[in-house]
Design a protein around this motif. Structure first.
Motif, PDB file in Angstrom:
ATOM      1  N   PHE A 109       0.823  -1.213   0.000  1.00  0.00           N
ATOM      2  CA  PHE A 109       0.000   0.000   0.000  1.00  0.00           C
ATOM      3  C   PHE A 109       0.858   1.265   0.000  1.00  0.00           C
ATOM      4  N   ASN A 110       2.120   1.131   0.437  1.00  0.00           N
ATOM      5  CA  ASN A 110       3.043   2.272   0.340  1.00  0.00           C
ATOM      6  C   ASN A 110       3.342   2.549  -1.120  1.00  0.00           C
ATOM      7  N   LYS A 111       3.436   1.443  -1.907  1.00  0.00           N
ATOM      8  CA  LYS A 111       3.826   1.578  -3.325  1.00  0.00           C
ATOM      9  C   LYS A 111       2.629   1.880  -4.221  1.00  0.00           C
ATOM     10  N   GLY A 342      13.276  -2.648   8.225  1.00  0.00           N
ATOM     11  CA  GLY A 342      13.269  -1.363   7.516  1.00  0.00           C
ATOM     12  C   GLY A 342      12.074  -1.322   6.589  1.00  0.00           C
ATOM     13  N   TYR A 343      11.416  -0.168   6.480  1.00  0.00           N
ATOM     14  CA  TYR A 343      10.275  -0.059   5.566  1.00  0.00           C
ATOM     15  C   TYR A 343      10.758  -0.145   4.115  1.00  0.00           C
ATOM     16  N   THR A 344      12.012   0.294   3.902  1.00  0.00           N
ATOM     17  CA  THR A 344      12.609   0.158   2.575  1.00  0.00           C
ATOM     18  C   THR A 344      13.924  -0.605   2.744  1.00  0.00           C
ATOM     19  N   SER A 348      17.116   1.162   7.719  1.00  0.00           N
ATOM     20  CA  SER A 348      16.636   0.271   8.772  1.00  0.00           C
ATOM     21  C   SER A 348      16.043   1.102   9.915  1.00  0.00           C
ATOM     22  N   VAL A 349      14.898   0.650  10.428  1.00  0.00           N
ATOM     23  CA  VAL A 349      14.203   1.410  11.484  1.00  0.00           C
ATOM     24  C   VAL A 349      14.412   0.749  12.849  1.00  0.00           C
ATOM     25  N   LEU A 350      14.468  -0.580  12.873  1.00  0.00           N
ATOM     26  CA  LEU A 350      14.733  -1.308  14.120  1.00  0.00           C
ATOM     27  C   LEU A 350      16.020  -2.117  13.942  1.00  0.00           C
ATOM     28  N   GLY A 367       9.950   6.212  24.341  1.00  0.00           N
ATOM     29  CA  GLY A 367      11.080   6.727  23.563  1.00  0.00           C
ATOM     30  C   GLY A 367      10.630   7.905  22.730  1.00  0.00           C
ATOM     31  N   PRO A 368      11.582   8.646  22.178  1.00  0.00           N
ATOM     32  CA  PRO A 368      11.216   9.827  21.405  1.00  0.00           C
ATOM     33  C   PRO A 368      10.462   9.486  20.128  1.00  0.00           C
ATOM     34  N   SER A 369       9.840  10.500  19.545  1.00  0.00           N
ATOM     35  CA  SER A 369       9.091  10.319  18.300  1.00  0.00           C
ATOM     36  C   SER A 369      10.012   9.751  17.209  1.00  0.00           C
ATOM     37  N   GLY A 370       9.530   8.732  16.513  1.00  0.00           N
ATOM     38  CA  GLY A 370      10.325   8.145  15.429  1.00  0.00           C
ATOM     39  C   GLY A 370      11.295   7.082  15.903  1.00  0.00           C
ATOM     40  N   SER A 371      11.215   6.706  17.210  1.00  0.00           N
ATOM     41  CA  SER A 371      12.181   5.722  17.715  1.00  0.00           C
ATOM     42  C   SER A 371      11.798   4.290  17.347  1.00  0.00           C
ATOM     43  N   GLY A 372      10.552   4.076  16.866  1.00  0.00           N
ATOM     44  CA  GLY A 372      10.180   2.742  16.381  1.00  0.00           C
ATOM     45  C   GLY A 372       9.114   2.041  17.203  1.00  0.00           C
ATOM     46  N   LYS A 373       8.414   2.777  18.079  1.00  0.00           N
ATOM     47  CA  LYS A 373       7.412   2.137  18.959  1.00  0.00           C
ATOM     48  C   LYS A 373       6.251   1.546  18.145  1.00  0.00           C
ATOM     49  N   THR A 374       5.671   2.375  17.242  1.00  0.00           N
ATOM     50  CA  THR A 374       4.536   1.892  16.439  1.00  0.00           C
ATOM     51  C   THR A 374       4.978   0.758  15.522  1.00  0.00           C
ATOM     52  N   THR A 375       6.217   0.844  15.055  1.00  0.00           N
ATOM     53  CA  THR A 375       6.723  -0.198  14.155  1.00  0.00           C
ATOM     54  C   THR A 375       6.749  -1.551  14.863  1.00  0.00           C
ATOM     55  N   ILE A 376       7.142  -1.550  16.149  1.00  0.00           N
ATOM     56  CA  ILE A 376       7.179  -2.810  16.915  1.00  0.00           C
ATOM     57  C   ILE A 376       5.783  -3.425  16.976  1.00  0.00           C
ATOM     58  N   PHE A 383       1.623  -6.605  10.170  1.00  0.00           N
ATOM     59  CA  PHE A 383       1.301  -5.706   9.068  1.00  0.00           C
ATOM     60  C   PHE A 383       2.494  -5.716   8.103  1.00  0.00           C
ATOM     61  N   TRP A 384       3.652  -5.985   8.664  1.00  0.00           N
ATOM     62  CA  TRP A 384       4.876  -6.107   7.875  1.00  0.00           C
ATOM     63  C   TRP A 384       5.619  -7.345   8.361  1.00  0.00           C
ATOM     64  N   ASP A 385       6.533  -7.846   7.546  1.00  0.00           N
ATOM     65  CA  ASP A 385       7.381  -8.957   7.992  1.00  0.00           C
ATOM     66  C   ASP A 385       8.758  -8.424   8.356  1.00  0.00           C
ATOM     67  N   PHE A 414      -5.310   1.691  18.234  1.00  0.00           N
ATOM     68  CA  PHE A 414      -4.321   2.649  17.732  1.00  0.00           C
ATOM     69  C   PHE A 414      -4.774   4.089  17.967  1.00  0.00           C
ATOM     70  N   GLN A 415      -3.832   5.022  17.700  1.00  0.00           N
ATOM     71  CA  GLN A 415      -4.171   6.445  17.849  1.00  0.00           C
ATOM     72  C   GLN A 415      -5.252   6.841  16.846  1.00  0.00           C
ATOM     73  N   ASP A 416      -5.038   6.437  15.571  1.00  0.00           N
ATOM     74  CA  ASP A 416      -6.002   6.836  14.540  1.00  0.00           C
ATOM     75  C   ASP A 416      -7.132   5.811  14.455  1.00  0.00           C
TER      76      ASP A 416
HETATM   77  N1  LIG Z   1       4.775   3.278   6.544  1.00  0.00           N
HETATM   78  C1  LIG Z   1       6.001   3.754   6.664  1.00  0.00           C
HETATM   79  N2  LIG Z   1       6.808   3.811   5.591  1.00  0.00           N
HETATM   80  C2  LIG Z   1       8.072   4.269   5.689  1.00  0.00           C
HETATM   81  N3  LIG Z   1       8.621   4.705   6.836  1.00  0.00           N
HETATM   82  C3  LIG Z   1       7.866   4.693   7.951  1.00  0.00           C
HETATM   83  C4  LIG Z   1       6.527   4.217   7.916  1.00  0.00           C
HETATM   84  N4  LIG Z   1       6.009   4.305   9.168  1.00  0.00           N
HETATM   85  C5  LIG Z   1       6.985   4.812   9.945  1.00  0.00           C
HETATM   86  N5  LIG Z   1       8.101   5.053   9.223  1.00  0.00           N
HETATM   87  C6  LIG Z   1       9.398   5.557   9.735  1.00  0.00           C
HETATM   88  O1  LIG Z   1       9.866   4.636  10.697  1.00  0.00           O
HETATM   89  C7  LIG Z   1      10.443   5.311  11.800  1.00  0.00           C
HETATM   90  C8  LIG Z   1       9.811   4.819  13.103  1.00  0.00           C
HETATM   91  O2  LIG Z   1       8.449   5.206  13.077  1.00  0.00           O
HETATM   92  P1  LIG Z   1       7.428   4.796  14.217  1.00  0.00           P
HETATM   93  O3  LIG Z   1       6.086   5.252  13.782  1.00  0.00           O
HETATM   94  O4  LIG Z   1       7.584   3.372  14.556  1.00  0.00           O
HETATM   95  O5  LIG Z   1       7.949   5.700  15.425  1.00  0.00           O
HETATM   96  P2  LIG Z   1       7.247   5.996  16.810  1.00  0.00           P
HETATM   97  O6  LIG Z   1       8.288   5.809  17.845  1.00  0.00           O
HETATM   98  O7  LIG Z   1       5.989   5.224  16.949  1.00  0.00           O
HETATM   99  O8  LIG Z   1       6.902   7.552  16.629  1.00  0.00           O
HETATM  100  P3  LIG Z   1       5.715   8.419  17.298  1.00  0.00           P
HETATM  101  O9  LIG Z   1       5.914   8.419  18.780  1.00  0.00           O
HETATM  102  O10 LIG Z   1       5.918   9.771  16.722  1.00  0.00           O
HETATM  103  O11 LIG Z   1       4.425   7.786  16.864  1.00  0.00           O
HETATM  104  C9  LIG Z   1      10.271   6.785  11.545  1.00  0.00           C
HETATM  105  O12 LIG Z   1      11.485   7.289  11.057  1.00  0.00           O
HETATM  106  C10 LIG Z   1       9.210   6.863  10.480  1.00  0.00           C
HETATM  107  O13 LIG Z   1       9.426   7.954   9.629  1.00  0.00           O
END
Ligand SMILES: Nc1ncnc2c1ncn2[C@@H]1O[C@H](COP(=O)(O)OP(=O)(O)OP(=O)(O)O)[C@@H](O)[C@H]1O
Length: 579
Positions: A109-111, A342-344, A348-350, A367-376, A383-385, A414-416
């Motif tokens: 869906f990203n693509k 990594g999303y790409t 790498s994100v984690l 952790g700070p915004s963008g640290s990878g919490k939602t990704t975990i 949703f991803w492998d 989720f938030q949204d």
């Molecule tokens: N769908 C996506 N496609 C590409 N990159 C993404 C996608 N979702 C998140 N990212 C990137 O992955 C990194 C981690 O994002 P993530 O949402 O896990 O952080 P977070 O800690 O939950 O942030 P927040 O507290 O702001 O919600 C960020 O750099 C973000 O830009």
């Protein structure tokens, strides 16, 4: 034609067999049509040989009326069968596409934009239905009738038949060219259409923002550009096909004059009698009119078969693989084993995350915004492998578990929050479609939303606006918690964001969260100090690494990043109280 039939067989699946009857009937209809010409031949022969009698005419008229009525019946049956089949195929295709899209990795869906995917589900499926219901039978009728007319022409006078066949052969490359151009343009027109759909969705979803920045109407350049592009592509599509289509029409339009000239010549040279001459002219007129139909039908069929290719390409996307239908979960312990993601491919994100969330405990992710919490959280829900390492539930790699089975083990908030344009009760029921009204009300009470639901005009039967637009942020979140409570899943994945809520709402939601988390394996993206302090394990994330982990006391004792963060948060809370 062959590729179109292949696509119909593939996409129509079992339903495509139902096409055999309308196709056979279309060929039969062409035969009956030819019969009418045959009868005319006898009338003309009688006239030419001076044997015309009124009694014979009655017989001819009877045959003509019978054939005409038979054609009406055959056409009605074939039309009805094709018309009924079209919606059936569309329905099944959309369900298949919907299920398939659901099984794909979210990276897809990203693509691929919303416009492109909705275009496949709506426009491409509609176009494919048009092939089945309209074009295919018409196309077969035109081809079979033309072939029969040609055979008749050759049988009556081979030179004449050859002349017409030659004209059709000369014109044929132009027909192919018009089909090719139309097919190529279909793709461009389709992309322009998808772009417009994406921009319209963007415009409507972001209408508040665009209003605020006075970007509405013609000032919203992105939508305007997309619409302009669609207009340009539509005109270009119409015009670009013209040279080839006109060349084909002009050459095939010569069939009648050529027939007249040749016929007159043969007649004068006494190679042909008057009856044959008249019949040839009739055949020439009918072949010529068939060619006119073909000139508009062929490009349409070619371009629409692109729609079939597009549907096939979505269905060709590989779904998330799995091995076990229903693994034997003895507990719901979640473990990360050296997980990198990594999303790409490029970033790498984690990075090499390892931790375990035990059943009946709460693991807080901070952790700070963008640290990878939602990704975990997204990785646990698959949703991803993961790119490297593995995630297990009760020692079973989640990549081996059927996605639907995995989803059943989880309640996610989720938030949204997304709510459907449906009644309150149906929105909560999503959590467990077989739940009774009593269970739904109990979940709503536990999620602290029963009271505000009862204050609504029709209580639980009140319609909610699309996306929950008629509810406040807190109300939406509490309904989504009721939904999750109803699911009663052993794993709870939670994003605790309550920042946009007032104190009363926040308290209500906290109570609702407490109910949801009781006795489950909980992973929570924690924002409230109370949740963090009470968590059984806290993972402190930074740039995709676990910087620290442990209980509140352990981490405070370590006096590192966590202790510093807590100190800052305490100061901020005191500051807000004093002000
Ligand atoms: N769908 C996506 N496609 C590409 N990159 C993404 C996608 N979702 C998140 N990212 C990137 O992955 C990194 C981690 O994002 P993530 O949402 O896990 O952080 P977070 O800690 O939950 O942030 P927040 O507290 O702001 O919600 C960020 O750099 C973000 O830009």
């Amino acid at each position: 034609m062959i590729s179109m039939m292949k696509a119909i067989r593939k996409l129509g699946d079992k339903d495509s067999r139902r096409l055999i009857s309308p196709i056979v009937l279309s060929v039969f209809d062409s035969l009956l049509n030819s019969c009418m010409y045959g009868v005319m031949l006898f009338v003309l022969l009688d006239l030419a040989q001076g044997q015309f009698q009124t009694e014979n005419l009655k017989g001819y008229v009877l045959v003509l009326v019978t054939v005409f009525l038979l054609r009406c019946i055959v056409q009605a049956i074939s039309f009805t069968q094709a018309q009924c089949l079209g919606p059936d195929i569309s329905y099944r295709l959309r369900i298949t596409l919907g299920n398939h899209i659901r099984s794909l990795n979210l990276g897809y869906f990203n693509k691929n934009s919303i416009g492109k995917l909705s275009g496949t589900l709506l426009t491409d499926v509609n176009d494919f239905e048009t092939i089945v219901t309209h074009c295919l039978c018409d196309f077969i009728k035109v081809i079979s009738f033309t072939a029969l007319s040609m055979i008749a022409a050759v049988l009556i006078n081979w030179k004449f038949g050859l002349a017409i066949a030659l004209l059709v052969l000369i014109a044929f490359p132009f027909l192919r060219l018009s089909g090719k151009v139309s097919e190529r343009n279909y793709e461009k027109l389709r992309n322009a259409n998808h772009n417009v759909v994406s921009r319209i969705v963007e415009y409507i979803s972001g209408i508040k923002t665009f209003h605020l920045y006075t970007l509405i109407g013609s000032r919203f350049r992105r939508l305007d550009d997309a619409l302009q592009n669609l207009r340009r592509e539509s005109i270009r599509t119409e015009i670009s096909i013209l040279p080839a289509a006109l060349s084909f029409s002009s050459i095939t339009a010569m069939i009648v004059p050529v027939a007249l000239i040749l016929g007159t010549w043969f007649l004068t040279a006494q190679h042909m009698n008057a009856a044959s001459f008249l019949l040839f002219v009739l055949l020439a007129i009918s072949i010529s009119s068939m060619m006119t139909v073909l000139s508009s039908l062929y490009p349409q069929v070619r371009s629409i078969s692109r729609a079939a290719d597009n549907i096939l390409s979505v269905l060709g996307e590989k779904p998330l693989p799995y091995e076990a239908e229903k693994p034997d979960f003895k507990n719901y312990e979640i473990s990360f084993h050296d997980v990198s993601f990594g999303y790409t491919k490029e970033s790498s994100v984690l990075h090499n995350l390892s931790f375990t969330a035990r059943p009946g405990t709460t693991t807080a992710l901070i952790g700070p915004s963008g640290s990878g919490k939602t990704t975990i959280i997204s990785l646990i829900a698959r949703f991803w492998d993961v790119t490297e390492g593995s995630i297990t539930i009760c020692y079973e790699d989640i990549r081996k578990i059927m996605p639907d089975t995995l989803a059943h083990q989880m309640a996610i908030v989720f938030q949204d929050v997304y709510l459907l344009q449906d009644t309150v009760i149906n929105n909560i029921k999503i959590g467990n479609p077989s739940a009774t009204k009593e269970e739904i009300v109990a979940a709503a009470k536990a999620a602290h939303c029963h009271d505000f639901i009862m204050e609504m005009e029709n209580g639980y039967d009140t319609m909610i606006g699309e996306g929950g637009s008629t509810l406040s942020g807190g109300e939406k979140q509490r309904i989504s918690i009721a939904r999750a409570l109803l699911r009663n899943a052993p794993i709870v994945l939670l994003d605790e964001t309550t920042s946009s809520l007032d104190a009363d709402n926040e308290k209500e939601i906290q109570h609702a969260f407490d109910h949801l988390m009781k006795g489950k394996t909980v992973l929570v993206i924690a924002h409230r100090l109370k949740t963090i302090i009470n968590a059984d394990n806290i993972l402190v994330l930074d740039k995709g690494h676990i910087r620290e982990s442990g209980t509140h006391d352990e981490l405070m004792h370590r006096n590192g990043w966590y202790a510093h963060m807590i100190e800052e948060q305490r100061k901020a809370e005191q500051w807000s109280v004093q002000n």
